[in-house]
Every structure is written in C-alpha cells, then in structure tokens.
Scaffold this motif. Structure first.
Motif, PDB file in Angstrom:
ATOM      1  N   LYS A  10       0.850  -1.185   0.000  1.00  0.00           N
ATOM      2  CA  LYS A  10       0.000   0.000   0.000  1.00  0.00           C
ATOM      3  C   LYS A  10       0.890   1.240   0.000  1.00  0.00           C
ATOM      4  O   LYS A  10       1.781   1.382   0.835  1.00  0.00           O
ATOM      5  CB  LYS A  10      -0.904  -0.002   1.233  1.00  0.00           C
ATOM      6  CG  LYS A  10      -1.921   1.100   1.211  1.00  0.00           C
ATOM      7  CD  LYS A  10      -2.868   1.011   2.374  1.00  0.00           C
ATOM      8  CE  LYS A  10      -3.873   2.130   2.305  1.00  0.00           C
ATOM      9  NZ  LYS A  10      -4.789   2.098   3.417  1.00  0.00           N
ATOM     10  N   GLU A  11       0.634   2.122  -0.963  1.00  0.00           N
ATOM     11  CA  GLU A  11       1.413   3.349  -1.046  1.00  0.00           C
ATOM     12  C   GLU A  11       1.009   4.282   0.085  1.00  0.00           C
ATOM     13  O   GLU A  11      -0.162   4.366   0.451  1.00  0.00           O
ATOM     14  CB  GLU A  11       1.165   4.054  -2.378  1.00  0.00           C
ATOM     15  CG  GLU A  11       1.735   3.315  -3.561  1.00  0.00           C
ATOM     16  CD  GLU A  11       1.579   4.114  -4.831  1.00  0.00           C
ATOM     17  OE1 GLU A  11       1.951   5.303  -4.831  1.00  0.00           O
ATOM     18  OE2 GLU A  11       1.073   3.544  -5.805  1.00  0.00           O
ATOM     19  N   GLN A  12       1.988   4.963   0.629  1.00  0.00           N
ATOM     20  CA  GLN A  12       1.707   5.943   1.669  1.00  0.00           C
ATOM     21  C   GLN A  12       1.816   7.324   1.062  1.00  0.00           C
ATOM     22  O   GLN A  12       2.699   7.598   0.251  1.00  0.00           O
ATOM     23  CB  GLN A  12       2.683   5.805   2.826  1.00  0.00           C
ATOM     24  CG  GLN A  12       2.437   4.568   3.666  1.00  0.00           C
ATOM     25  CD  GLN A  12       3.271   4.611   4.921  1.00  0.00           C
ATOM     26  OE1 GLN A  12       4.451   4.918   4.869  1.00  0.00           O
ATOM     27  NE2 GLN A  12       2.644   4.321   6.037  1.00  0.00           N
ATOM     28  N   TYR A  13       0.922   8.198   1.479  1.00  0.00           N
ATOM     29  CA  TYR A  13       0.900   9.568   0.996  1.00  0.00           C
ATOM     30  C   TYR A  13       1.089  10.499   2.186  1.00  0.00           C
ATOM     31  O   TYR A  13       0.578  10.241   3.283  1.00  0.00           O
ATOM     32  CB  TYR A  13      -0.426   9.872   0.294  1.00  0.00           C
ATOM     33  CG  TYR A  13      -0.607   9.067  -0.976  1.00  0.00           C
ATOM     34  CD1 TYR A  13      -0.103   9.534  -2.173  1.00  0.00           C
ATOM     35  CD2 TYR A  13      -1.256   7.839  -0.958  1.00  0.00           C
ATOM     36  CE1 TYR A  13      -0.251   8.800  -3.342  1.00  0.00           C
ATOM     37  CE2 TYR A  13      -1.405   7.099  -2.112  1.00  0.00           C
ATOM     38  CZ  TYR A  13      -0.901   7.585  -3.307  1.00  0.00           C
ATOM     39  OH  TYR A  13      -1.046   6.857  -4.448  1.00  0.00           O
ATOM     40  N   PHE A  14       1.809  11.573   1.934  1.00  0.00           N
ATOM     41  CA  PHE A  14       2.066  12.552   2.982  1.00  0.00           C
ATOM     42  C   PHE A  14       1.821  13.944   2.418  1.00  0.00           C
ATOM     43  O   PHE A  14       2.202  14.253   1.291  1.00  0.00           O
ATOM     44  CB  PHE A  14       3.521  12.467   3.475  1.00  0.00           C
ATOM     45  CG  PHE A  14       3.837  11.158   4.132  1.00  0.00           C
ATOM     46  CD1 PHE A  14       3.567  10.968   5.481  1.00  0.00           C
ATOM     47  CD2 PHE A  14       4.402  10.120   3.408  1.00  0.00           C
ATOM     48  CE1 PHE A  14       3.852   9.755   6.090  1.00  0.00           C
ATOM     49  CE2 PHE A  14       4.696   8.911   4.000  1.00  0.00           C
ATOM     50  CZ  PHE A  14       4.420   8.725   5.344  1.00  0.00           C
ATOM     51  N   ILE A  15       1.196  14.764   3.236  1.00  0.00           N
ATOM     52  CA  ILE A  15       0.978  16.165   2.873  1.00  0.00           C
ATOM     53  C   ILE A  15       2.019  16.993   3.615  1.00  0.00           C
ATOM     54  O   ILE A  15       2.125  16.898   4.844  1.00  0.00           O
ATOM     55  CB  ILE A  15      -0.443  16.634   3.264  1.00  0.00           C
ATOM     56  CG1 ILE A  15      -1.486  15.845   2.472  1.00  0.00           C
ATOM     57  CG2 ILE A  15      -0.600  18.131   3.030  1.00  0.00           C
ATOM     58  CD1 ILE A  15      -2.920  16.137   2.873  1.00  0.00           C
ATOM     59  N   PRO A  16       2.790  17.807   2.900  1.00  0.00           N
ATOM     60  CA  PRO A  16       3.776  18.645   3.590  1.00  0.00           C
ATOM     61  C   PRO A  16       3.086  19.817   4.290  1.00  0.00           C
ATOM     62  O   PRO A  16       2.301  20.533   3.687  1.00  0.00           O
ATOM     63  CB  PRO A  16       4.675  19.140   2.449  1.00  0.00           C
ATOM     64  CG  PRO A  16       3.830  19.053   1.227  1.00  0.00           C
ATOM     65  CD  PRO A  16       2.849  17.944   1.456  1.00  0.00           C
ATOM     66  N   LEU A  17       3.336  19.971   5.580  1.00  0.00           N
ATOM     67  CA  LEU A  17       2.772  21.063   6.362  1.00  0.00           C
ATOM     68  C   LEU A  17       3.900  22.035   6.670  1.00  0.00           C
ATOM     69  O   LEU A  17       4.880  21.667   7.325  1.00  0.00           O
ATOM     70  CB  LEU A  17       2.152  20.548   7.665  1.00  0.00           C
ATOM     71  CG  LEU A  17       1.676  21.613   8.647  1.00  0.00           C
ATOM     72  CD1 LEU A  17       0.484  22.370   8.075  1.00  0.00           C
ATOM     73  CD2 LEU A  17       1.307  20.979   9.971  1.00  0.00           C
ATOM     74  N   GLU A  18       3.778  23.253   6.173  1.00  0.00           N
ATOM     75  CA  GLU A  18       4.820  24.253   6.398  1.00  0.00           C
ATOM     76  C   GLU A  18       4.872  24.622   7.878  1.00  0.00           C
ATOM     77  O   GLU A  18       3.860  24.860   8.510  1.00  0.00           O
ATOM     78  CB  GLU A  18       4.548  25.504   5.561  1.00  0.00           C
ATOM     79  CG  GLU A  18       5.634  26.535   5.663  1.00  0.00           C
ATOM     80  CD  GLU A  18       5.437  27.722   4.737  1.00  0.00           C
ATOM     81  OE1 GLU A  18       6.287  28.623   4.781  1.00  0.00           O
ATOM     82  OE2 GLU A  18       4.449  27.746   3.979  1.00  0.00           O
TER      83      GLU A  18
END
Length: 184
Positions: A10-18
C-alpha cells in the motif's frame, strides 16, 4: 506457482505542512522530523502529515495547477525574450507600442484623426470614472488581474477563493463593458 498470492504494498501519501512560528502542531506531530520540502515553487521547512490518496490529491492539485501555470508563464516569457515582437495577453504594452504594431489603432493616413483622439480620451475618462465608483475590493481585483497575477494569488490576497475571484472579475468586466457601450 499457481498457489502464490500476490501481495500489494500500500502506497503511503504525505501532505507537507509548512512549519512557521505561528503554526500550531498537535502533540502527535510535535516530535516529527522537520525537513525541507517544495510547496509550489518554493522550498520551506515542513513536517509530513500522513494522508489518504484522495486527501493528498485534493490538497496538492491546486499546487500542481499553479506550478504548471507558472512554468507555462516562464516558458512564454522566455519565448517572448527570444522574439521581441511576440505579445501575449499578460504582456504590458504602451499605446505607442500598439500604434507601431498596427493593431487597429491607425487610420488610413497612418495617424489618428483629431476626432479619434478625442473619442479615445473620452473613453479613458469614462473608464476612470467607472473604476473610481467601484468598491475597493473590486478595484484591487482588477488592478492585480491587469498586472497578470493569477486568480488564485488574488484570492489569497483579498480573502476569496479562486472561483470567487473569477466570478467577481467576469461580473465586473461585463458591467464595465455594458456601461461603456456608448463609447464604442
């Protein structure tokens, strides 16, 4: 061979939080490692927040769209520098430049008649009056748009969504066109 099961990773996704001084970070991410990430066209300090694919794509799509718009604009500017005669919708030009290129501003004698000059001055004066009557927000939107700033950037500046800026801009331009119809 027939009994082997295929396992999917399963691919993991991450959102960059400034991360800025005013960024509020919950306890679960207090110790998360800070790293440099690219958000849009700029590198910033971020932490990576796990997300689903749908969340990731919904968050990143406007960033990708703006990044692509900036790339196209940069390519267009480079092309214009190579070919100085190429003019785009976002290229500021003077009245004199328009006259030189012959975009419908020249009369049969290659000069505007006194009557045409007066008509243009009256149109400009009417446009100035109409713009002066607009709300400050509307004037700001039109002024930023005339400088080639994207609707998304205008929206961030004035506190509206990109779609809100688009609708307001089109409504304003249609109203100005209607009010200045007598000068055409």
């Amino acid at each position: 061979m027939g009994n082997q099961k295929k396992t999917r990773v399963k691919e993991q996704y991450f959102i960059p939080l400034e991360v800025k001084e005013e960024t509020i970070i919950t306890k679960e991410f207090e110790d998360a490692p800070r790293m440099w990430s690219k958000i849009g066209n700029r590198k910033v300090r971020t932490i990576l927040v796990p997300a689903t694919r749908e969340q990731y794509e919904a968050y990143m799509r406007p960033e990708w769209k703006e990044d692509k718009r900036q790339q196209r604009l940069a390519e267009k500017r480079m092309k214009q520098e190579e070919d100085k005669t190429l003019q785009g919708w976002d290229t500021p030009v003077s009245y004199e430049q328009l006259r030189e290129t012959g975009y419908g501003f020249l009369g049969a004698t290659e000069q505007d008649s006194l009557e045409e000059i007066v008509e243009k001055e009256e149109l400009l004066e009417a446009l100035r009056r109409e713009l002066a009557q607009l709300e400050e927000l509307d004037r700001t939107i039109l002024e930023m748009f005339s400088r080639g700033i994207s609707e998304a950037a205008i929206g961030q500046e004035v506190g509206l969504s990109q779609k809100g800026v688009n609708k307001r801009k089109h409504r304003l331009l249609a109203a100005l066109r209607e009010r200045l119809e007598a000068y055409r």
